[in-house]
Design a protein around this motif. Structure first.
Motif, PDB file in Angstrom:
ATOM      1  N   PRO A 103       0.843  -1.211   0.000  1.00 15.63           N
ATOM      2  CA  PRO A 103       0.000   0.000   0.000  1.00 15.63           C
ATOM      3  C   PRO A 103       0.875   1.256   0.000  1.00 15.63           C
ATOM      4  O   PRO A 103       0.990   1.958   1.011  1.00 15.63           O
ATOM      5  CB  PRO A 103      -0.808  -0.145   1.289  1.00 15.63           C
ATOM      6  N   VAL A 104       1.515   1.536  -1.132  1.00 16.27           N
ATOM      7  CA  VAL A 104       2.515   2.608  -1.204  1.00 16.27           C
ATOM      8  C   VAL A 104       1.949   3.967  -0.821  1.00 16.27           C
ATOM      9  O   VAL A 104       2.615   4.747  -0.148  1.00 16.27           O
ATOM     10  CB  VAL A 104       3.212   2.666  -2.582  1.00 16.27           C
ATOM     11  N   ALA A 105       0.725   4.246  -1.243  1.00 15.66           N
ATOM     12  CA  ALA A 105       0.141   5.549  -0.910  1.00 15.66           C
ATOM     13  C   ALA A 105      -0.064   5.667   0.594  1.00 15.66           C
ATOM     14  O   ALA A 105       0.239   6.707   1.189  1.00 15.66           O
ATOM     15  CB  ALA A 105      -1.170   5.743  -1.653  1.00 15.66           C
ATOM     16  N   ARG A 135      -1.664  17.530   6.994  1.00 15.50           N
ATOM     17  CA  ARG A 135      -2.898  16.729   6.958  1.00 15.50           C
ATOM     18  C   ARG A 135      -4.106  17.575   6.594  1.00 15.50           C
ATOM     19  O   ARG A 135      -4.977  17.133   5.848  1.00 15.50           O
ATOM     20  CB  ARG A 135      -3.112  16.037   8.322  1.00 15.50           C
ATOM     21  N   SER A 136      -4.146  18.798   7.054  1.00 18.55           N
ATOM     22  CA  SER A 136      -5.302  19.665   6.806  1.00 18.55           C
ATOM     23  C   SER A 136      -5.433  20.086   5.341  1.00 18.55           C
ATOM     24  O   SER A 136      -6.486  20.571   4.929  1.00 18.55           O
ATOM     25  CB  SER A 136      -5.218  20.908   7.693  1.00 18.55           C
ATOM     26  N   GLN A 137      -4.391  19.906   4.548  1.00 20.46           N
ATOM     27  CA  GLN A 137      -4.451  20.285   3.139  1.00 20.46           C
ATOM     28  C   GLN A 137      -5.143  19.240   2.281  1.00 20.46           C
ATOM     29  O   GLN A 137      -5.413  19.489   1.107  1.00 20.46           O
ATOM     30  CB  GLN A 137      -3.051  20.549   2.601  1.00 20.46           C
ATOM     31  N   PHE A 138      -5.440  18.096   2.851  1.00 16.35           N
ATOM     32  CA  PHE A 138      -6.052  17.014   2.082  1.00 16.35           C
ATOM     33  C   PHE A 138      -7.530  16.928   2.428  1.00 16.35           C
ATOM     34  O   PHE A 138      -7.913  16.387   3.453  1.00 16.35           O
ATOM     35  CB  PHE A 138      -5.321  15.698   2.356  1.00 16.35           C
ATOM     36  N   ARG A 139      -8.333  17.481   1.536  1.00 16.21           N
ATOM     37  CA  ARG A 139      -9.771  17.525   1.767  1.00 16.21           C
ATOM     38  C   ARG A 139     -10.448  16.223   1.379  1.00 16.21           C
ATOM     39  O   ARG A 139     -11.463  15.851   1.962  1.00 16.21           O
ATOM     40  CB  ARG A 139     -10.373  18.697   1.005  1.00 16.21           C
ATOM     41  N   ALA A 140      -9.935  15.546   0.377  1.00 18.77           N
ATOM     42  CA  ALA A 140     -10.493  14.257  -0.049  1.00 18.77           C
ATOM     43  C   ALA A 140     -10.039  13.178   0.926  1.00 18.77           C
ATOM     44  O   ALA A 140      -9.066  13.356   1.662  1.00 18.77           O
ATOM     45  CB  ALA A 140     -10.017  13.918  -1.463  1.00 18.77           C
ATOM     46  N   ASP A 141     -10.779  12.063   0.924  1.00 17.44           N
ATOM     47  CA  ASP A 141     -10.328  10.981   1.796  1.00 17.44           C
ATOM     48  C   ASP A 141      -8.988  10.469   1.289  1.00 17.44           C
ATOM     49  O   ASP A 141      -8.653  10.588   0.115  1.00 17.44           O
ATOM     50  CB  ASP A 141     -11.381   9.864   1.870  1.00 17.44           C
ATOM     51  N   LYS A 183      -4.804   8.983  -6.575  1.00 17.44           N
ATOM     52  CA  LYS A 183      -4.296  10.084  -7.400  1.00 17.44           C
ATOM     53  C   LYS A 183      -2.768  10.115  -7.387  1.00 17.44           C
ATOM     54  O   LYS A 183      -2.135  10.356  -8.417  1.00 17.44           O
ATOM     55  CB  LYS A 183      -4.848  11.419  -6.906  1.00 17.44           C
ATOM     56  N   LEU A 184      -2.186   9.883  -6.224  1.00 18.42           N
ATOM     57  CA  LEU A 184      -0.731   9.871  -6.099  1.00 18.42           C
ATOM     58  C   LEU A 184      -0.117   8.779  -6.970  1.00 18.42           C
ATOM     59  O   LEU A 184       0.812   9.032  -7.743  1.00 18.42           O
ATOM     60  CB  LEU A 184      -0.319   9.670  -4.642  1.00 18.42           C
ATOM     61  N   VAL A 185      -0.645   7.570  -6.868  1.00 16.34           N
ATOM     62  CA  VAL A 185      -0.106   6.450  -7.647  1.00 16.34           C
ATOM     63  C   VAL A 185      -0.310   6.696  -9.137  1.00 16.34           C
ATOM     64  O   VAL A 185       0.609   6.465  -9.944  1.00 16.34           O
ATOM     65  CB  VAL A 185      -0.740   5.117  -7.189  1.00 16.34           C
ATOM     66  N   ASP A 186      -1.475   7.201  -9.529  1.00  9.36           N
ATOM     67  CA  ASP A 186      -1.726   7.508 -10.941  1.00  9.36           C
ATOM     68  C   ASP A 186      -0.758   8.569 -11.446  1.00  9.36           C
ATOM     69  O   ASP A 186      -0.235   8.477 -12.565  1.00  9.36           O
ATOM     70  CB  ASP A 186      -3.162   7.980 -11.150  1.00  9.36           C
ATOM     71  N   MET A 187      -0.509   9.598 -10.618  1.00 12.33           N
ATOM     72  CA  MET A 187       0.412  10.656 -11.008  1.00 12.33           C
ATOM     73  C   MET A 187       1.831  10.106 -11.174  1.00 12.33           C
ATOM     74  O   MET A 187       2.522  10.416 -12.138  1.00 12.33           O
ATOM     75  CB  MET A 187       0.408  11.784  -9.981  1.00 12.33           C
ATOM     76  N   MET A 188       2.245   9.265 -10.233  1.00  6.89           N
ATOM     77  CA  MET A 188       3.591   8.699 -10.331  1.00  6.89           C
ATOM     78  C   MET A 188       3.716   7.813 -11.565  1.00  6.89           C
ATOM     79  O   MET A 188       4.739   7.836 -12.253  1.00  6.89           O
ATOM     80  CB  MET A 188       3.942   7.941  -9.052  1.00  6.89           C
ATOM     81  N   GLN A 189       2.672   7.057 -11.868  1.00  3.66           N
ATOM     82  CA  GLN A 189       2.677   6.223 -13.072  1.00  3.66           C
ATOM     83  C   GLN A 189       2.789   7.094 -14.320  1.00  3.66           C
ATOM     84  O   GLN A 189       3.548   6.781 -15.240  1.00  3.66           O
ATOM     85  CB  GLN A 189       1.409   5.359 -13.131  1.00  3.66           C
TER      86      GLN A 189
END
Length: 182
Positions: free
Chosen positions: A22-24, A39-45, A52-58
């Motif tokens: 679970p890299v993310a 932590r407060s900058q992340f509004r999405a779960d 999104k992180l894994v997709d961006m890295m890919q």
């Protein structure tokens, strides 16, 4: 990026994908441990954000052969991140969390050469992400200085003196008449 760095980056990413870790989750746990204020900058779960992180890295790994496209995408991402409140110093915490994620996920399989290649890539992308904010700040400063210059010419025509209270702020000044009164 050199061809060797690209090969190392792709190799490390392939290894991460094959581990099925679970890299993310590993990344975000480390990021928030390094800097809980983020932590407060992340509004999405965090699961959605992790995807999104894994997709961006890919996407980044897939675009290493197209650096202009990759850097343009990074600049656009930087514009959005600035809007979300990301500060320049936050990129350091993200870099450390990212490298820790690779080391934690791959263990002894993660080589020093791969780490150096990923750090070089991250630094390149972070610089591209910060660039639009720096350019916008320079443009705003130039506009403020031009307004201050215009104001000082107008004040001089009125026979009064215009003094900046703080050289860093063009909007804070004191105006004195010929008797040096406010």
């Amino acid at each position: 990026m050199t061809p060797e760095q690209i090969t190392l980056i792709r190799g490390a990413w392939t290894k991460v994908a094959s581990v099925q870790a679970p890299v993310a989750e590993i990344f975000y746990e480390r990021l928030f441990a390094l800097d809980p204020s983020l932590r407060s900058q992340f509004r999405a779960d965090i699961d959605t954000q992790g995807k999104k992180l894994v997709d961006m890295m890919q996407a980044i790994v897939g675009s290493l052969d197209q650096p202009d496209q990759m850097l343009a995408s990074a600049r656009e991402l930087g514009r959005r991140h600035h809007f979300y409140g990301v500060r320049d110093e936050d990129y350091d915490s993200v870099r450390e969390a990212m490298m820790w994620m690779f080391a934690e996920t791959l263990g002894a399989q993660y080589t020093a050469e791969e780490d150096q290649a990923w750090r070089a890539l991250y630094d390149l992308l972070a610089a591209a992400m910060i660039e639009p904010r720096v350019q916008r700040a320079a443009k705003n400063e130039a506009a403020a200085n031009a307004r201050a210059e215009e104001d000082s010419h107008h004040v001089a025509r009125l026979g009064v003196e215009f003094h900046r209270v703080n050289p860093q702020r063009a909007d804070v000044a004191v105006i004195l008449d010929e008797d040096r009164n406010l």
